[in-house]
Design an enzyme around this catalytic site. Structure first.
Site, mmCIF file in Angstrom:
data_model
loop_
_atom_site.group_PDB
_atom_site.id
_atom_site.type_symbol
_atom_site.label_atom_id
_atom_site.label_comp_id
_atom_site.label_asym_id
_atom_site.label_seq_id
_atom_site.Cartn_x
_atom_site.Cartn_y
_atom_site.Cartn_z
ATOM 1 N N VAL A 4 -6.981 3.322 2.526
ATOM 2 C CA VAL A 4 -7.867 4.757 2.979
ATOM 3 C C VAL A 4 -9.690 4.355 2.778
ATOM 4 C CG1 VAL A 4 -8.112 7.227 2.741
ATOM 5 C CG2 VAL A 4 -6.053 6.208 2.976
ATOM 6 N N GLY A 5 -9.980 4.138 1.641
ATOM 7 C CA GLY A 5 -10.711 3.655 1.003
ATOM 8 C C GLY A 5 -11.569 2.957 2.245
ATOM 9 N N GLU A 15 -14.095 4.809 -4.575
ATOM 10 C CA GLU A 15 -13.209 3.816 -5.811
ATOM 11 C C GLU A 15 -12.293 4.047 -5.422
ATOM 12 O OE1 GLU A 15 -14.633 3.855 -8.914
ATOM 13 O OE2 GLU A 15 -17.091 4.184 -8.424
ATOM 14 N N GLY A 42 -9.617 6.917 -3.706
ATOM 15 C CA GLY A 42 -8.188 7.296 -3.529
ATOM 16 C C GLY A 42 -8.065 5.559 -3.164
ATOM 17 N N CYS A 94 -5.336 4.457 -12.503
ATOM 18 C CA CYS A 94 -6.217 3.496 -11.771
ATOM 19 C C CYS A 94 -6.351 2.267 -13.125
ATOM 20 C CB CYS A 94 -7.391 3.583 -10.893
ATOM 21 S SG CYS A 94 -8.766 4.389 -12.380
#
Ligand code: NAD
Length: 503
Positions: free
Chosen positions: A236-237, A254, A232, A288
C-alpha cells in the site's frame, strides 16, 4: 468515557462528533471471541474525508500562528488525560485487537511518552543560527508548519502509531485528519476523545474512519492535504508514494519488516532465549519489528533450538484480558489465514521442517477467536520466501550461520531493513554488527522489539522512504525549513561577490 460494552464510535470533524454521510456503520468484533461485538464505527466515504480536510484547513489559519509553547500546553494536557485513562483505553484496545493487557498498556504509555516528548518540542523546535559572510548581516534557519496532514495508520499499535504522527504534527503548527485501520477504530476514537477533553480548538484534530481506498485514498489525492504520513504494508505504501509523486506531495512511509535476531556462540544463551520469545511471539508476532528470523551460530544451534521449543510449548494463549495469558489472537480471520498460508509455503519449500505449531489454535475458549499456535520452522535457508517476506504472525524461521559475517549477510538478505538484534559478549563482534547490519535499528543483547520514543524510528530499503518518526527527527516530516537573512548594513551587499571589500 470508554469501556462501555458496545461503543458506538463517530467521526470527529470540526470539533463535532458526527455520523458518516453514508449512513453506514461497520462492526468492531473481538478477535479473541468473534461472537463479541465491541463496538460500531462509521463506514465513511470520500465526502466525509473532504469535510474533515475542509475543517482542518480552516483551523490551520489560527493554529499555525499560535506560539508553539502554547500549542504544546494542549499536548501536555492530552498526555495527562491519557495517563488518567490508561487502564480503560488499554482494556478497550485488548478487546478490539487482541494483544495482551501488558502490551496494550504499553501502547497507551507510548502515546503518553510521545505527548510529553512532542510537548517539550514546543520550547525547542531548534533551527541554526550561523555567522554570515558579510558584515551587519544575520542568518538563521527556522521551521515552519506545512498545512493539513493526512495520517493513515495500521491496527497493530492503534494508539501509539497515531500519536507518533499526530502530536509532532500539531506541535509544529499543522492540523490533521486521522484515518485509522478499520480493525481498530475505537482506540483512535479514544485518542481523539482525549484530545477533545484537552480542549484542542475545533478542526485542529479530525477523525474519519472507513476503508483504505475510499477514505485513505481520498486524503492521499486531496489537493489541500499537504503531507501524508503513512504506516502500513509496503504494497500500500508503494501505491501511496506513486500517487503523492504525481502531485509532489510530501509523503513519509513506515512500512514492513523482516527482522532477525543473531545469536553467536559466546552469547548468554538464556538471555538470548528470553529475547527471541518476546521478540517473535509478543503481540503474536504482529509487530513491524517482530523477530521473524532467528539466525543461530552453528556451534550452539541445536542447543538453542531445543531450549526454545521447550519454552514455546509452554506459552499460554487466550484472551488478553486474562493477565496470565502470554499470546493473544491474530487480529482477524483473514490475518490468520494469511499466516497459515505462509507456513504451508515454508513447508513446501526446500528443506524447511516444522518444529512446533503450524496450525490454528482452538483449545477451550480459543475456539471462538483467531488464534494461531506459536510456530517454529527449522532448516530455513536465505532464499526461501518465509526467510524473505513479511509474515506478521507468530512464526519464526530458524537459519544456521557459519560465522559472524555469514550471519550478517543472511540478516541483510531481505528487501526490508527495520529492526535487528545480535546477542554476543564480544564487543568487537557487536560493533562489527552495528557497522554492517542494514537496518534502521540494531539492538545488542536485546530483542528486535522495544523502541523508545526519544530515538529515531524507521528503516532502510523497502521499510520506508528515508524518514524517521519519533525523536526530533520526526519534525523533518512535519515542517518546512525557511532560511532567513537580515541585512542591517543599510546598503546592498552581494553574497560571494562583496566579501573581499567587507569591513
Ligand atoms: P495496510 O497497509 O493494509 O493498511 C494500513 C492503513 O492504510 C489502514 O488504515 C488502511 O485502511 C489504509 N489503506 C489501505 N489501502 C489504502 C489506500 N489504497 N490508500 C490509502 N490508505 C489505504 O497495513 P495493516 O495490515 O493495517 O498493517 C500491517 C502492516 O503495517 C505490516 O506490513 C507492518 O509491518 C506495517 N507496520 C509498519 C510499522 C513501521 O513503523 N514500519 C509499524 C506498524 C506496522
Amino acid at each position: 468515557m470508554s469501556t462501555v460494552q458496545v461503543k458506538e464510535t463517530l467521526n470527529y470533524i470540526g470539533g463535532k462528533w458526527t455520523q458518516s454521510r453514508t449512513g453506514r456503520v461497520g462492526e468492531n468484533r473481538n478477535p479473541a471471541d468473534d461472537t463479541e461485538v465491541v463496538g460500531t464505527f462509521q463506514e465513511s466515504s470520500a465526502q466525509d474525508a473532504d469535510d474533515a480536510v475542509a475543517a482542518a484547513k480552516k483551523a490551520y489559519a489560527s493554529w499555525r500562528v499560535l506560539p508553539a509553547p502554547k500549542r504544546a500546553e494542549y499536548l501536555f494536557k492530552v498526555g495527562a488525560i491519557l495517563t488518567e485513562r490508561k487502564e480503560a483505553y488499554a482494556r478497550d484496545m485488548t478487546r478490539e485487537m487482541g494483544k495482551i493487557l501488558a502490551e496494550t498498556r504499553g501502547d497507551v504509555q507510548e502515546g503518553i511518552d510521545t505527548a510529553f516528548l512532542s510537548g517539550g518540542e514546543g520550547r525547542r523546535l531548534f533551527g541554526d543560527k550561523v555567522p554570515c559572510e558579510l558584515p551587519n548581516k544575520s542568518g538563521w534557519s527556522e521551521r515552519h508548519p506545512i498545512g493539513v496532514c493526512g495520517l493513515i495508520t495500521p491496527w497493530n499499535f492503534p494508539m501509539a502509531i497515531p500519536t507518533w504522527k499526530l502530536f509532532p504534527a500539531l506541535v509544529c503548527g499543522n492540523t490533521a485528519v486521522l484515518k485509522p485501520a478499520s480493525d481498530t477504530p475505537m482506540s483512535a476514537f479514544n485518542l481523539v476523545e482525549a484530545c477533545e477533553a484537552a480542549g484542542l480548538p475545533p478542526g485542529v484534530v479530525n477523525l474519519v474512519t472507513g476503508d483504505g481506498v475510499g477514505v485513505g485514498g481520498r486524503l492521499v489525492e486531496h489537493p489541500d492535504v499537504r503531507v501524508i504520513s503513512f504506516t502500513g504494508s509496503s504494497a500500500v505504501g508503494r501505491r501511496i508514494a506513486e500517487s503523492c509523486g504525481k502531485s509532489l506531495k510530501r509523503v513519509a512511509l513506515e512500512l514492513g519488516g523482516k527482522n532477525a535476531q543473531i545469536v553467536m556462540d559466546d552469547a548468554d544463551l538464556d538471555l538470548a532465549l528470553e529475547g527471541v520469545l518476546w521478540g517473535a511471539f509478543g503481540t503474536a508476532g504482529q509487530r513491524c519489528t517482530a523477530t521473524s528470523r532467528l539466525i543461530l551460530h552453528k556451534p550452539i544451534k541445536k542447543k538453542v533450538l531445543d531450549m526454545l521449543v521447550d519454552r514455546v510449548k509452554t506459552l499460554k494463549l487466550g484472551n488478553g484480558l486474562d493477565e496470565t495469558v502470554q499470546v493473544g489472537p491474530m487480529v482477524s480471520k483473514s490475518q490468520r489465514e494469511g499466516v497459515h498460508r505462509y507456513v504451508e509455503i515454508g513447508m513446501s519449500e526446500d528443506r524447511a521442517r516444522l518444529v512446533c505449531g503450524g496450525e490454528f489454535y482452538t483449545e477451550g475458549e480459543c475456539e471462538k477467536g483467531w488464534f494461531y499456535a506459536p510456530t517454529i520452522l527449522d532448516g530455513v535457508t536465505r532464499n526461501m520466501r518465509i526467510a524473505r517476506e513479511e509474515i506478521f504472525g507468530p512464526v519464526l524461521a530458524v537459519i544456521e550461520a557459519n560465522d559472524l559475517d555469514d550471519a550478517i549477510s543472511i540478516l541483510n538478505d531481505t528487501p526490508y531493513g527495520l529492526s535487528s538484534s545480535i546477542y554476543t559478549r564480544d564487543v568487537n563482534q557487536a560493533f562489527h554488527a552495528i557497522r554492517d547490519i542494514e537496518a534502521g535499528i540494531t539492538y545488542v543483547n536485546g530483542p528486535t522489539i522495544g523502541a523508545e520514543v526519544q530515538l529515531p524510528f524507521g528503516g532502510v530499503k523497502d521499510t520506508g522512504n528515508g524518514h524517521r518518526e519519533a525523536s526530533h527527527t520526526v519534525l523533518d516530516i512535519f515542517t518546512e525549513w525557511k532560511s532567513v537573512y537580515v541585512d542591517y548594513s543599510g546598503r546592498l551587499q552581494r553574497a560571494q561577490i562583496d566579501t573581499e571589500s567587507a569591513e
